[in-house]
Design a protein around this motif. Structure first.
Motif, short mmCIF file in Angstrom:
data_model
loop_
_atom_site.label_atom_id
_atom_site.label_comp_id
_atom_site.label_asym_id
_atom_site.label_seq_id
_atom_site.Cartn_x
_atom_site.Cartn_y
_atom_site.Cartn_z
N ILE A 160 2.62 8.95 18.59
CA ILE A 160 3.12 10.16 17.53
C ILE A 160 3.34 10.96 17.97
N ASP A 161 3.85 11.94 17.78
CA ASP A 161 4.48 13.01 18.48
C ASP A 161 3.15 14.57 17.80
N ALA A 162 2.72 14.87 18.32
CA ALA A 162 1.70 15.88 17.92
C ALA A 162 2.08 17.29 16.79
N GLY A 163 3.51 17.94 17.15
CA GLY A 163 3.38 18.65 16.54
C GLY A 163 3.93 17.69 14.84
N ALA A 164 4.35 16.70 15.20
CA ALA A 164 4.80 16.12 13.92
C ALA A 164 2.93 15.66 13.36
N GLY A 187 1.70 30.97 21.83
CA GLY A 187 2.29 30.54 23.45
C GLY A 187 2.74 28.93 23.25
N GLY A 188 3.73 28.02 23.85
CA GLY A 188 3.74 27.03 23.65
C GLY A 188 5.02 27.11 23.25
N ALA A 189 5.85 25.67 23.32
CA ALA A 189 7.11 25.67 22.49
C ALA A 189 6.67 26.19 21.02
N SER A 190 5.57 25.57 20.37
CA SER A 190 5.73 25.51 18.96
C SER A 190 5.56 26.77 18.24
N GLY A 191 4.68 28.18 19.44
CA GLY A 191 4.08 29.45 18.67
C GLY A 191 5.90 29.95 17.62
N GLY A 217 11.83 18.91 24.01
CA GLY A 217 10.22 19.37 24.27
C GLY A 217 9.73 18.20 25.45
N ARG A 218 8.55 19.45 25.93
CA ARG A 218 7.64 18.31 27.39
C ARG A 218 8.19 16.80 27.06
N ALA A 219 7.75 15.53 25.86
CA ALA A 219 7.87 14.08 25.94
C ALA A 219 9.36 13.42 26.28
N ARG A 240 16.45 27.25 15.72
CA ARG A 240 15.75 27.46 17.12
C ARG A 240 15.72 26.86 18.73
N GLY A 241 14.83 25.73 17.81
CA GLY A 241 14.58 24.48 18.79
C GLY A 241 16.15 23.71 19.49
N LYS A 242 17.06 24.20 18.67
CA LYS A 242 18.57 23.67 19.04
C LYS A 242 18.37 21.75 18.91
N GLY A 292 2.55 15.22 26.05
CA GLY A 292 2.63 16.46 26.13
C GLY A 292 1.96 16.69 26.84
N ASP A 293 1.53 18.37 26.98
CA ASP A 293 0.37 18.66 27.96
C ASP A 293 -0.97 19.11 27.72
N GLY A 294 -1.70 18.65 26.35
CA GLY A 294 -2.38 18.56 25.19
C GLY A 294 -3.20 20.36 25.17
N ASP A 295 -2.78 20.95 24.88
CA ASP A 295 -2.81 22.40 24.42
C ASP A 295 -1.61 22.87 22.90
N HIS A 296 -1.76 21.98 22.41
CA HIS A 296 -1.27 21.95 20.64
C HIS A 296 -2.10 22.43 19.80
N PHE A 297 -3.12 21.87 20.05
CA PHE A 297 -4.56 21.92 19.09
C PHE A 297 -4.90 24.10 19.42
N VAL A 298 -4.64 23.34 19.78
CA VAL A 298 -5.37 25.24 20.81
C VAL A 298 -4.50 25.94 20.69
N ASN A 299 -3.27 25.79 21.15
CA ASN A 299 -2.42 26.90 20.13
C ASN A 299 -2.35 27.11 18.53
N LEU A 300 -2.44 25.63 18.25
CA LEU A 300 -2.51 26.05 16.53
C LEU A 300 -3.83 26.91 16.34
N THR A 349 10.19 15.49 17.25
CA THR A 349 9.52 16.37 16.90
C THR A 349 8.70 16.46 15.25
N MET A 350 8.57 18.07 15.45
CA MET A 350 7.63 18.18 14.00
C MET A 350 9.05 18.08 13.28
N LEU A 351 10.03 18.61 13.63
CA LEU A 351 11.20 18.14 12.27
C LEU A 351 11.29 16.97 11.80
P1 ADP Z 1 4.66 23.08 24.39
O1 ADP Z 1 5.42 22.02 24.35
O2 ADP Z 1 5.43 24.13 25.51
O3 ADP Z 1 3.12 22.55 24.94
P2 ADP Z 1 2.75 22.99 22.15
O4 ADP Z 1 2.03 21.74 22.80
O5 ADP Z 1 1.82 24.12 21.25
O6 ADP Z 1 4.99 23.26 23.17
O7 ADP Z 1 4.06 22.22 21.34
C1 ADP Z 1 4.39 21.30 20.89
C2 ADP Z 1 5.35 20.29 20.06
O8 ADP Z 1 6.11 21.46 19.11
C3 ADP Z 1 5.79 19.21 19.99
O9 ADP Z 1 5.00 18.61 20.08
C4 ADP Z 1 6.81 19.06 19.03
O10 ADP Z 1 6.76 19.16 18.26
C5 ADP Z 1 7.33 20.86 18.71
N1 ADP Z 1 8.75 20.57 19.41
C6 ADP Z 1 8.84 21.00 21.22
N2 ADP Z 1 10.35 21.69 21.67
C7 ADP Z 1 10.57 21.45 19.34
C8 ADP Z 1 12.17 21.88 19.61
N3 ADP Z 1 13.43 21.82 20.42
N4 ADP Z 1 12.48 21.80 18.43
C9 ADP Z 1 11.80 21.16 17.31
N5 ADP Z 1 10.09 21.07 17.37
C10 ADP Z 1 9.59 21.13 18.96
#
Ligand code: ADP
Ligand code: MG
Length: 211
Positions: free
Chosen positions: A188-192, A75-79, A175-177, A118-120, A32-40, A127-129
């Motif tokens: 492993i996916d960071a959001g998962a 921010g980010g996709a996860s917010g 997502g970015r990956a 929302r995330g289609k 990803g882009d390394g911001d997931h922890f900071v977002n959380l 992903t977290m799903l």
């Molecule tokens: P960003 O991807 O914008 O940098 P974050 O890093 O906070 O946002 O979150 C990334 C996480 O969000 C991914 O690891 C993934 O689990 C989840 N994610 C990304 N896109 C989707 C989506 N369309 N549906 C569900 N989860 C997603």
């Protein structure tokens, strides 16, 4: 359900995420882009600070307020995804109630459904799903079977762990990956991971409260 359970869960989740900083950060840096922890962290400290404001509210109002607040802070996709989770849980509790495991399982499933929309995205997209969908299923199934609390919590934790691990061998399609194609395989996916850590923290908090 009492709103104090929600605020206690926020604190448990907050502590667990802070304890997994380096792991979550390095996973999001890999694919990803390394911001997931900071977002959380930003979202969770915002929710923690709302404690006194949330406590007098009924659970559905508290969840609605949390969702609205997250929309403007993470921010980010996860917010927006976490925000929609809380708002859909609130809407479900408003119509179906919040009393008992079955009502909470119904609200959780509604929250997960809202993230899917929302995330289609669906199962198997890395992903977290991949954690949330199996957890919602096992939560509903075990509750319908009237499983005892320790069995329910153990099944949820095991399902979250298996879902998180399943993302290692997947190609990301959301997502970015997704831009990495096959190169995301093996990570492993960071959001998962963060979602599994959060679910496990809530389960452990509830296990402790049973004792
Ligand atoms: P960003 O991807 O914008 O940098 P974050 O890093 O906070 O946002 O979150 C990334 C996480 O969000 C991914 O690891 C993934 O689990 C989840 N994610 C990304 N896109 C989707 C989506 N369309 N549906 C569900 N989860 C997603
Ligand atoms: Mg990111």
């Amino acid at each position: 359900m009492k709103t104090a359970l929600i605020t206690d869960a926020i604190d448990a989740v907050h502590a667990a995420i802070l304890a997994h900083e380096s792991e979550i950060e390095s996973l999001d840096r890999a694919i990803g882009d390394g911001d997931h922890f900071v977002n959380l962290k930003r979202g969770l400290s915002t929710l923690s600070a709302m404690r006194e404001e949330l406590l007098p509210l009924a659970p559905d109002f508290a969840l609605q307020k949390m969702g609205m607040k997250l929309l403007s802070t993470i921010g980010g996709a996860s917010g927006p995804l976490f925000a929609s989770f809380f708002m859909a849980m609130a809407a479900s509790m408003k119509t179906q109630g919040d009393d008992g495991n079955a009502a909470v399982a119904t609200a959780f499933a509604a929250g997960v459904e809202s993230i899917k929309q929302r995330g289609k995205a669906g199962l198997g997209e890395k992903t977290m799903l991949d954690v949330l969908i199996p957890v919602a299923d096992v939560f509903s199934r075990k509750t319908a079977e009237h499983a005892a609390m320790p069995e329910l919590l153990a099944a949820i934790e095991a399902s979250a762990e298996a879902g998180m691990l399943s993302t290692r061998d997947l190609v990301a399609t959301k997502g970015r990956a997704a831009f990495l194609g096959e190169r995301a395989i093996g990570h492993i996916d960071a959001g998962a991971k963060s979602t599994q850590v959060m679910i496990s923290a809530v389960c452990r908090m509830l296990e402790q409260s049973q004792k």
